[in-house]
Design an enzyme around this catalytic site. Sequence first.
Site, PDB file in Angstrom:
ATOM      1  N   ASN A 170       1.241  -1.497   0.192  1.00  0.00           N
ATOM      2  CA  ASN A 170      -0.205  -0.051  -0.088  1.00  0.00           C
ATOM      3  C   ASN A 170       1.027   1.379   0.130  1.00  0.00           C
ATOM      4  O   ASN A 170       1.708   1.069   0.133  1.00  0.00           O
ATOM      5  CB  ASN A 170      -1.308  -0.231   1.439  1.00  0.00           C
ATOM      6  CG  ASN A 170      -0.121  -0.029   2.624  1.00  0.00           C
ATOM      7  OD1 ASN A 170       0.955   1.145   2.812  1.00  0.00           O
ATOM      8  ND2 ASN A 170      -0.382  -1.606   4.146  1.00  0.00           N
TER       9      ASN A 170
ATOM     10  N   ASP B 274      -4.693  -6.428   4.872  1.00  0.00           N
ATOM     11  CA  ASP B 274      -5.468  -6.751   5.046  1.00  0.00           C
ATOM     12  C   ASP B 274      -5.295  -8.293   4.654  1.00  0.00           C
ATOM     13  O   ASP B 274      -6.426  -9.559   5.221  1.00  0.00           O
ATOM     14  CB  ASP B 274      -7.020  -5.850   5.599  1.00  0.00           C
ATOM     15  CG  ASP B 274      -6.517  -4.978   6.378  1.00  0.00           C
ATOM     16  OD1 ASP B 274      -6.593  -4.828   7.385  1.00  0.00           O
ATOM     17  OD2 ASP B 274      -7.478  -4.101   5.473  1.00  0.00           O
TER      18      ASP B 274
ATOM     19  N   PRO C 188      -3.298 -12.379  10.146  1.00  0.00           N
ATOM     20  CA  PRO C 188      -3.824 -12.202  11.117  1.00  0.00           C
ATOM     21  C   PRO C 188      -4.345 -10.422  11.923  1.00  0.00           C
ATOM     22  O   PRO C 188      -3.158  -9.266  11.159  1.00  0.00           O
ATOM     23  CB  PRO C 188      -2.517 -12.141  12.262  1.00  0.00           C
ATOM     24  CG  PRO C 188      -1.151 -12.126  11.307  1.00  0.00           C
ATOM     25  CD  PRO C 188      -2.203 -12.543   9.582  1.00  0.00           C
ATOM     26  N   ASP C 189      -4.968  -9.866  12.224  1.00  0.00           N
ATOM     27  CA  ASP C 189      -5.026  -8.453  13.022  1.00  0.00           C
ATOM     28  C   ASP C 189      -4.086  -8.623  14.354  1.00  0.00           C
ATOM     29  O   ASP C 189      -4.200  -9.135  15.224  1.00  0.00           O
ATOM     30  CB  ASP C 189      -6.412  -8.648  13.581  1.00  0.00           C
ATOM     31  CG  ASP C 189      -6.370  -7.113  13.885  1.00  0.00           C
ATOM     32  OD1 ASP C 189      -6.132  -6.009  15.020  1.00  0.00           O
ATOM     33  OD2 ASP C 189      -7.108  -5.977  12.959  1.00  0.00           O
ATOM     34  N   ILE C 190      -2.957  -7.432  14.346  1.00  0.00           N
ATOM     35  CA  ILE C 190      -1.683  -7.333  14.984  1.00  0.00           C
ATOM     36  C   ILE C 190      -2.464  -7.084  16.328  1.00  0.00           C
ATOM     37  O   ILE C 190      -2.047  -7.347  17.209  1.00  0.00           O
ATOM     38  CB  ILE C 190      -0.568  -7.067  14.210  1.00  0.00           C
ATOM     39  CG1 ILE C 190       0.015  -7.336  12.896  1.00  0.00           C
ATOM     40  CG2 ILE C 190       0.349  -7.030  15.303  1.00  0.00           C
ATOM     41  CD1 ILE C 190       0.764  -7.031  12.439  1.00  0.00           C
TER      42      ILE C 190
ATOM     43  N   PHE D  37      -4.239   2.846  15.260  1.00  0.00           N
ATOM     44  CA  PHE D  37      -4.630   4.251  13.932  1.00  0.00           C
ATOM     45  C   PHE D  37      -6.089   3.802  13.593  1.00  0.00           C
ATOM     46  O   PHE D  37      -6.178   2.491  12.946  1.00  0.00           O
ATOM     47  CB  PHE D  37      -3.294   4.095  13.473  1.00  0.00           C
ATOM     48  CG  PHE D  37      -2.738   5.755  13.500  1.00  0.00           C
ATOM     49  CD1 PHE D  37      -1.876   5.369  14.049  1.00  0.00           C
ATOM     50  CD2 PHE D  37      -2.363   6.684  13.188  1.00  0.00           C
ATOM     51  CE1 PHE D  37      -0.877   5.972  15.320  1.00  0.00           C
ATOM     52  CE2 PHE D  37      -1.839   7.557  13.716  1.00  0.00           C
ATOM     53  CZ  PHE D  37      -0.684   7.624  14.393  1.00  0.00           C
TER      54      PHE D  37
ATOM     55  N   LYS E  80     -10.958  -3.946  18.950  1.00  0.00           N
ATOM     56  CA  LYS E  80      -9.461  -4.142  19.065  1.00  0.00           C
ATOM     57  C   LYS E  80      -9.377  -3.502  20.788  1.00  0.00           C
ATOM     58  O   LYS E  80      -7.941  -3.815  21.094  1.00  0.00           O
ATOM     59  CB  LYS E  80      -8.921  -3.478  18.377  1.00  0.00           C
ATOM     60  CG  LYS E  80      -8.529  -3.502  16.727  1.00  0.00           C
ATOM     61  CD  LYS E  80      -7.910  -3.224  16.494  1.00  0.00           C
ATOM     62  CE  LYS E  80      -8.423  -3.163  14.279  1.00  0.00           C
ATOM     63  NZ  LYS E  80      -7.636  -3.755  13.395  1.00  0.00           N
TER      64      LYS E  80
HETATM   65  O1  PMT Z   1       3.613   5.940   6.262  1.00  0.00           O
HETATM   66  P1  PMT Z   1       2.661   7.071   6.025  1.00  0.00           P
HETATM   67  O2  PMT Z   1       2.465   7.163   4.570  1.00  0.00           O
HETATM   68  O3  PMT Z   1       2.614   8.174   6.961  1.00  0.00           O
HETATM   69  O4  PMT Z   1       1.277   7.330   6.331  1.00  0.00           O
HETATM   70  C1  PMT Z   1       0.486   7.248   7.704  1.00  0.00           C
HETATM   71  C2  PMT Z   1      -0.867   6.281   7.457  1.00  0.00           C
HETATM   72  C3  PMT Z   1      -1.762   7.349   6.644  1.00  0.00           C
HETATM   73  C4  PMT Z   1       0.157   4.810   6.837  1.00  0.00           C
HETATM   74  C5  PMT Z   1      -1.512   6.288   9.298  1.00  0.00           C
HETATM   75  O5  PMT Z   1      -1.222   7.859   9.426  1.00  0.00           O
HETATM   76  C6  PMT Z   1      -2.108   5.573   9.276  1.00  0.00           C
HETATM   77  O6  PMT Z   1      -3.912   5.442   9.140  1.00  0.00           O
HETATM   78  N1  PMT Z   1      -1.656   4.223   9.744  1.00  0.00           N
HETATM   79  C7  PMT Z   1      -2.847   3.177  10.364  1.00  0.00           C
HETATM   80  C8  PMT Z   1      -3.639   2.406   8.649  1.00  0.00           C
HETATM   81  C9  PMT Z   1      -4.258   1.650   8.428  1.00  0.00           C
HETATM   82  O7  PMT Z   1      -3.692   0.377   8.391  1.00  0.00           O
HETATM   83  O8  PMT Z   1      -5.183   1.812   9.015  1.00  0.00           O
HETATM   84  P2  PMT Z   1      -6.325   0.604   9.752  1.00  0.00           P
HETATM   85  O9  PMT Z   1      -7.780   1.873   9.879  1.00  0.00           O
HETATM   86  O10 PMT Z   1      -7.142  -0.774   8.313  1.00  0.00           O
HETATM   87  O11 PMT Z   1      -6.460  -0.064  10.442  1.00  0.00           O
HETATM   88  C10 PMT Z   1      -6.506   0.482  11.984  1.00  0.00           C
HETATM   89  C11 PMT Z   1      -5.415   0.050  13.318  1.00  0.00           C
HETATM   90  O12 PMT Z   1      -5.396  -2.003  13.502  1.00  0.00           O
HETATM   91  C12 PMT Z   1      -4.227  -0.008  12.670  1.00  0.00           C
HETATM   92  O13 PMT Z   1      -3.677   0.630  14.239  1.00  0.00           O
HETATM   93  C13 PMT Z   1      -3.516  -0.842  12.293  1.00  0.00           C
HETATM   94  O14 PMT Z   1      -2.016  -0.966  12.113  1.00  0.00           O
HETATM   95  C14 PMT Z   1      -4.168  -2.347  12.880  1.00  0.00           C
HETATM   96  N2  PMT Z   1      -4.107  -3.194  12.021  1.00  0.00           N
HETATM   97  C15 PMT Z   1      -4.529  -3.363  10.883  1.00  0.00           C
HETATM   98  C16 PMT Z   1      -4.694  -5.037   9.825  1.00  0.00           C
HETATM   99  C17 PMT Z   1      -3.891  -5.909  11.003  1.00  0.00           C
HETATM  100  N3  PMT Z   1      -4.247  -6.692   9.871  1.00  0.00           N
HETATM  101  N4  PMT Z   1      -3.613  -5.593  11.800  1.00  0.00           N
HETATM  102  C18 PMT Z   1      -3.327  -4.456  12.434  1.00  0.00           C
HETATM  103  O15 PMT Z   1      -2.853  -4.578  13.970  1.00  0.00           O
END
Ligand code: PMT
Length: 408
Positions: free
Chosen positions: A219, A288, A314-316, A332, A350
């Site tokens: 991504n 994802d 897996p969701d970390i 985030f 979460k």
């Molecule tokens: O890296 P940059 O270019 O500076 O951009 C910053 C950013 C936009 C990447 C950052 O600010 C940000 O939003 N990071 C989280 C991106 C994300 O995957 O968000 P999400 O809404 O899809 O996931 C929610 C949370 O679950 C996140 O904390 C993610 O780390 C976590 N996650 C997601 C998928 C997974 N399999 N395991 C996880 O733990």
Amino acid sequence: MSASSTNSPPLRLAGRRIVLGVTGGIAAYKAAELARRLKEMGAEIQVVMTEGAQQFVAPRTFQALSGRSVRTTLWDEAAEAAMGHIELARWADAVVVAPASADFLARLVQGRADDLLTTLCLASAGPVFVAPAMNQKMWAHKATRENLAVLKKRGVRQLGPGSGDQACGEVGPGRMFEPLAIRDALVAHFSHGPLSNVNVVVTAGPTREPLDPVRVFTNRSSGKMGFAVAGALAGLGGTVTLIAGPTTQATPRGVHRVDVETAADMLKASRVAARTADIFVGAAAVADYRPKKTASAKIKKKAPVLSVLMERTPDILLAVRQRHPKLFLVGFAAETEKLEYHARQKLASKKLDLIAANLVGHGRAFDRDENTLRVYWTRGGRALGTASKTDLARRLATLIAGRYRKKS
Ligand code: PMT
């Protein structure tokens, strides 16, 4: 992938660059123990020995312990070509002279620059620490007392000496501080702030999920936001481990970095690091979905259309929460619409303590130097505004530190 083991001491000196100066005295053997103690806390050390020091311990001992060639002279052309003495002075976050002999202290007072160690002390912009070690009468001598007073006035920091049996058979002050005490003084120096003694893990950047040996799904995350958060948390005194997906970002000062590639790698490294963590921040854009199968050879472009079956990764954050119910967990949320609604859903599902939410897509957030963040927790929230990622990371780190302290 490299990750710290659970049995190692916390890497409170991770990424810190220390010049360890060793001068001539029987306590030079204790400097070997100090080198080991600094290394095991993650410090990078460059040992510099005076001629006198080499009469007591061989440079090879320090080379083995520090993993770097020992510098012994200003006039080593090969070493100077690799890193000149001024560069070395700039490289160091601190210069620690242990043991510091009476002669060395006197030479420091005079501002001498006729060997490598005195030159480095003069040229260093960072702090200089001295751990005096000498016979108790030499220590009590007016010349030594006055020298120390001058050095103190100039900002040189004194560690010890201790008191007790001396190698010469006398008893009294003048023993070099024990290596652990010197190490702890350095840890304290580098980790003042609201998060001192707090272990923090931050994930950052994208993950890459292989389709075949040459193609990956990934991504747009650059790692800028997560790296800035790691740096800001270290700036508050936290002992930070940064688990980074593939990115070109430079490691922030004082941060221990573990590089990973896939979501599975990131989960593995997160599990290890979470065992000793107090705060865990998931800023990574973890894939994802990943290809259900990775082809072992390059897929040939024969078919006009290629279907790839994908499976969930897996969701970390969820996995970390399940294993560590008390950990202060920050996530985030990257959303293209209904920011607060989706962020609050993730906060609840979460079981996070805090979530930082940003709108993404259409030139927003990903790979930009600036961002707009809102933060939510169960019964509240706050807008952190629009600013550079470095500034936002500082605001977020301060908020995390405050709420962590409130909870713990
Ligand atoms: O890296 P940059 O270019 O500076 O951009 C910053 C950013 C936009 C990447 C950052 O600010 C940000 O939003 N990071 C989280 C991106 C994300 O995957 O968000 P999400 O809404 O899809 O996931 C929610 C949370 O679950 C996140 O904390 C993610 O780390 C976590 N996650 C997601 C998928 C997974 N399999 N395991 C996880 O733990």
